[in-house]
Design a protein around this motif. Sequence first.
Motif, PDB file in Angstrom:
ATOM      1  N   LEU A 236       0.823  -1.219   0.000  1.00  0.00           N
ATOM      2  CA  LEU A 236       0.000   0.000   0.000  1.00  0.00           C
ATOM      3  C   LEU A 236       0.854   1.265   0.000  1.00  0.00           C
ATOM      4  N   LEU A 237       2.107   1.155   0.476  1.00  0.00           N
ATOM      5  CA  LEU A 237       3.016   2.309   0.447  1.00  0.00           C
ATOM      6  C   LEU A 237       3.620   2.540  -0.931  1.00  0.00           C
ATOM      7  N   GLY A 238       3.430   1.583  -1.869  1.00  0.00           N
ATOM      8  CA  GLY A 238       3.945   1.745  -3.234  1.00  0.00           C
ATOM      9  C   GLY A 238       5.369   1.292  -3.418  1.00  0.00           C
ATOM     10  N   LYS A 239       5.914   0.485  -2.502  1.00  0.00           N
ATOM     11  CA  LYS A 239       7.305   0.035  -2.595  1.00  0.00           C
ATOM     12  C   LYS A 239       7.395  -1.256  -3.401  1.00  0.00           C
ATOM     13  N   ASP A 240       8.562  -1.453  -4.027  1.00  0.00           N
ATOM     14  CA  ASP A 240       8.827  -2.710  -4.730  1.00  0.00           C
ATOM     15  C   ASP A 240       9.044  -3.825  -3.714  1.00  0.00           C
ATOM     16  N   ILE A 241       8.583  -5.033  -4.069  1.00  0.00           N
ATOM     17  CA  ILE A 241       8.587  -6.158  -3.127  1.00  0.00           C
ATOM     18  C   ILE A 241       9.172  -7.387  -3.803  1.00  0.00           C
ATOM     19  N   CYS A 242       9.984  -8.114  -3.058  1.00  0.00           N
ATOM     20  CA  CYS A 242      10.480  -9.429  -3.456  1.00  0.00           C
ATOM     21  C   CYS A 242      10.094 -10.384  -2.332  1.00  0.00           C
ATOM     22  N   ALA A 243       9.041 -11.177  -2.522  1.00  0.00           N
ATOM     23  CA  ALA A 243       8.444 -11.961  -1.441  1.00  0.00           C
ATOM     24  C   ALA A 243       8.553 -13.446  -1.734  1.00  0.00           C
ATOM     25  N   THR A 389      14.708 -16.757  -5.242  1.00  0.00           N
ATOM     26  CA  THR A 389      16.114 -16.516  -4.949  1.00  0.00           C
ATOM     27  C   THR A 389      16.402 -15.031  -5.153  1.00  0.00           C
ATOM     28  N   ASP A 390      17.338 -14.506  -4.367  1.00  0.00           N
ATOM     29  CA  ASP A 390      17.659 -13.075  -4.459  1.00  0.00           C
ATOM     30  C   ASP A 390      18.934 -12.848  -5.273  1.00  0.00           C
ATOM     31  N   GLU A 391      19.054 -13.539  -6.407  1.00  0.00           N
ATOM     32  CA  GLU A 391      20.200 -13.326  -7.284  1.00  0.00           C
ATOM     33  C   GLU A 391      20.105 -11.950  -7.937  1.00  0.00           C
ATOM     34  N   VAL A 392      21.237 -11.261  -7.965  1.00  0.00           N
ATOM     35  CA  VAL A 392      21.255  -9.864  -8.404  1.00  0.00           C
ATOM     36  C   VAL A 392      20.910  -9.741  -9.885  1.00  0.00           C
ATOM     37  N   LYS A 393      21.436 -10.633 -10.719  1.00  0.00           N
ATOM     38  CA  LYS A 393      21.244 -10.506 -12.169  1.00  0.00           C
ATOM     39  C   LYS A 393      19.770 -10.616 -12.541  1.00  0.00           C
ATOM     40  N   ASP A 394      19.075 -11.584 -11.957  1.00  0.00           N
ATOM     41  CA  ASP A 394      17.673 -11.780 -12.300  1.00  0.00           C
ATOM     42  C   ASP A 394      16.816 -10.610 -11.859  1.00  0.00           C
ATOM     43  N   LEU A 395      17.087 -10.089 -10.667  1.00  0.00           N
ATOM     44  CA  LEU A 395      16.251  -9.021 -10.133  1.00  0.00           C
ATOM     45  C   LEU A 395      16.537  -7.688 -10.813  1.00  0.00           C
ATOM     46  N   VAL A 396      17.788  -7.458 -11.191  1.00  0.00           N
ATOM     47  CA  VAL A 396      18.118  -6.222 -11.906  1.00  0.00           C
ATOM     48  C   VAL A 396      17.430  -6.203 -13.266  1.00  0.00           C
ATOM     49  N   ALA A 397      17.232  -7.408 -13.857  1.00  0.00           N
ATOM     50  CA  ALA A 397      16.550  -7.485 -15.158  1.00  0.00           C
ATOM     51  C   ALA A 397      15.141  -6.919 -15.082  1.00  0.00           C
ATOM     52  N   VAL A 398      14.497  -7.006 -13.934  1.00  0.00           N
ATOM     53  CA  VAL A 398      13.146  -6.468 -13.756  1.00  0.00           C
ATOM     54  C   VAL A 398      13.197  -5.012 -13.307  1.00  0.00           C
ATOM     55  N   SER A 399      14.391  -4.481 -13.108  1.00  0.00           N
ATOM     56  CA  SER A 399      14.616  -3.082 -12.711  1.00  0.00           C
ATOM     57  C   SER A 399      13.857  -2.719 -11.438  1.00  0.00           C
ATOM     58  N   LEU A 400      14.138  -3.476 -10.368  1.00  0.00           N
ATOM     59  CA  LEU A 400      13.575  -3.152  -9.059  1.00  0.00           C
ATOM     60  C   LEU A 400      14.293  -1.937  -8.473  1.00  0.00           C
ATOM     61  N   LYS A 401      13.564  -1.164  -7.685  1.00  0.00           N
ATOM     62  CA  LYS A 401      14.117   0.039  -7.059  1.00  0.00           C
ATOM     63  C   LYS A 401      14.023  -0.106  -5.545  1.00  0.00           C
ATOM     64  N   ASN A 402      15.160  -0.416  -4.923  1.00  0.00           N
ATOM     65  CA  ASN A 402      15.237  -0.588  -3.466  1.00  0.00           C
ATOM     66  C   ASN A 402      14.106  -1.472  -2.943  1.00  0.00           C
ATOM     67  N   PRO A 403      14.047  -2.723  -3.381  1.00  0.00           N
ATOM     68  CA  PRO A 403      12.914  -3.567  -2.983  1.00  0.00           C
ATOM     69  C   PRO A 403      12.979  -3.985  -1.518  1.00  0.00           C
ATOM     70  N   VAL A 404      11.818  -4.301  -0.976  1.00  0.00           N
ATOM     71  CA  VAL A 404      11.711  -4.827   0.382  1.00  0.00           C
ATOM     72  C   VAL A 404      11.709  -6.345   0.283  1.00  0.00           C
ATOM     73  N   ARG A 405      12.585  -6.980   1.038  1.00  0.00           N
ATOM     74  CA  ARG A 405      12.733  -8.437   0.997  1.00  0.00           C
ATOM     75  C   ARG A 405      11.851  -9.053   2.064  1.00  0.00           C
ATOM     76  N   LEU A 406      10.823  -9.807   1.633  1.00  0.00           N
ATOM     77  CA  LEU A 406       9.879 -10.433   2.559  1.00  0.00           C
ATOM     78  C   LEU A 406       9.963 -11.949   2.375  1.00  0.00           C
ATOM     79  N   PHE A 407      10.912 -12.577   3.057  1.00  0.00           N
ATOM     80  CA  PHE A 407      11.091 -14.019   2.987  1.00  0.00           C
ATOM     81  C   PHE A 407      10.526 -14.625   4.268  1.00  0.00           C
TER      82      PHE A 407
END
Length: 768
Positions: A236-243, A389-407
């Motif tokens: 709801l705050l509009g942040k990018d999420i990796c869950a 997985t939090d691999e940098v290459k895959d996530l950068v491909a989606v152009s995330l901006k300071n995502p919040v990691r919810l594992f």
Amino acid sequence: MALSALGFVGTIGDDDEIHIVSEESDSDDEAVKPKKKRQKKNTEFASGFEFTEKTVDDGALWNIDMYLRKKKLSSFSTLDEKIARLRKEKKKEKLTEKTYSKKDNNKVQLEENKEEMEKNEESEEKEDGEENEDEDSDTESDLESLSDDELIADTLLLKKQHEKTLEREKKKRKGKDKVKSMNSDSNQLTFQDAPPLDENTSFQDMNLSRPLLKAINAMNFVHPTPIQVATIPVALLGKDICACAATGTGKTAAFMLPVLERLLYKPKQAAVTRVLVLVPTRELGIQVHSVTRQLAQFTEIDSCLAVGGLDVKLQEAVLRQGPDIVIATPGRLIDHLHNAPSFSLSNIEILILDEADRMLDEYFEEQMKEIIRMCSITRQTMLFSATMTDEVKDLVAVSLKNPVRLFINENTDVAYNLRQEFIRIRENREGDREAIAAALCSRTFHDHVIVFVQTKKQCHRLHIILGMLGLNVGELHGNLSQTQRLETLRRFKESNIDIMLATDLAARGLDIEGIKTIINFTMPNTVKHYVHRVGRTARAGKSGRSVSLCGEKERKMLKEIVKRARNPVKSRVVPPDIVAKYRDKIEKMETDIEKIIKLEEEEKELRISELQVNKAKAIIEHHDEIYSRPKRSWFQSHMERMAEKEKLTLGKTNVKPSNKSKKQHKKPETPEERVQFEVMKAQEYAIREAKRAGKAKRMTVFDDNMPDTTAKVSKKKVKSVHTSFEKELTNTSRRAVKGFRHRPSSYEERKKKSKGGKFKSKKKFKRR
């Protein structure tokens, strides 16, 4: 009476009769039911306008009825009908053999045999069900026996090691996050810290709107799951999420509730698409769409489903209206983006990737790049999966901006209520897999079972085997049409099918209530695939069971699964006499299996010929319309697509070099371009023929006009030359000429010279 005639209702008189209906009665009296209010007709459409097809039913699955009206199922018999027909024929053959063996008996005995035939037809259909009740006690005792001592020892040792490593990993996580943030790589990606979880929070505490809370109550959601508690406030705050959370924990509602809340809070001014949800499979897309409709049932937010296998024109018509939410598979979405002129992703505010690890792998790599390129830059991106997985290459491909990691859970965690069992298959007993699977399905696990098979061919063969054994079976894999896939899913949800045989197509995201058992016919390639497979059961706090057939080559995978298991893993033993019994049954059915497969191949050829005939008729009748219609384009050319397939099959290091020297002609689109293309081909052919005619012909010994028979004879004569006289005439070398001049010609002269010693050796005539 005058007032009542005008429509006014007065008080009840003393002589008036009153009908009293109790609330508990089951009467179907329509006069008691309140009449529904008539809705005002929408004047935007013409009076004769009707919608020809619904997109999704109010239930949890795609409404196939309207879809099947347009695409009728073929008149050929289904696989289940073929199996039932063969079983009836076999039963009649067995019974006729019994009657012919008793020819010398009396007429009374013949009549008794006829009665037995009728009784046996009814009793043999329930034969397998009666055996199950007698053998349940035996299977329960086999279940508790732990025969594989090595496996139990591994579980105890690895369990202790796993508990120690968990504590070490928790201490090292903080240090790893600091190291990641200090990396000076160009692909640097840092995660924000997630807010602390409060397990006591409810849906009312999340500041959701009343329509959404009403829909939550209608869907019988009582308390939010941990992933929902963690995701909804951050989204709801509009942040990018990796869950990441375990399967069956409500990830779909976790990302759809904040999306719907944002759409309600910020109503649209124009009809544009603002939310895009990407899923890897069609069945998962249908499921996400149905959940979205249920959550938005008390709002005016509209959604659209764009997946393969369904009508393209209907999807284009809905997309043209600009729905708020689009749920799509990557291939069909790109098709609409390049061929539907009024649809674009420039106004996308939220991008969601469900099963994100599957969407970011090599198979969808080029398609994801194309979709992300066409999306808006200022958007919110959310990634969800059970094995993230939090691999940098895959996530950068989606152009995330300071995502919040919810594992919430670890990447390889299975459900806590899942009971994991394994059946060991010895090295020389790999052929017993079919017999073991047949024994498990017919003796122990009767209903709500999914059997995961590695290949489509093996899945179809198992369907025939289990069907011949009298089990109610269905199959789900990529070789089936979309109507057949949806029909199998619907029947399995409605418990019309007891056992569903499936490939990894059904391993991700599908939520089917009441699944009791998952059987792995073969172990999957990775632990990640295993987690997704067994995640179809033990969902939403319910218990479940998984049984995996494990060979000697798969023991390494088994040890990894045992190492990560929360509860102790047990070994199930199927008695060898039962395995031998079902193995003999399958061997006897081989001829029937081949017969059914041949029938299907013949029907397939007939179906293809019918389609070709219908296609030819359509081309003749609508020739001008078909060829004047612009062809559908794709973001890749044919050569680029083939190169991508080679990369996926051979690997990036073994890519075959492309032939750039070959001329590539563009495919003609209009009739004029086709005529020019044919003329150009004719000219090139004439030039090639002229070049060949101008070349000098090769010199040959024989005449070209000579027939083949004489040429063969002459060749044989040339090859059969062995006389010394002909050799001397034909050999014109320097050494041969000298020898011909100075050597004696006859044998007698050579003999005389050799006696006198005047005969010179051949060494004198050697060439220096």
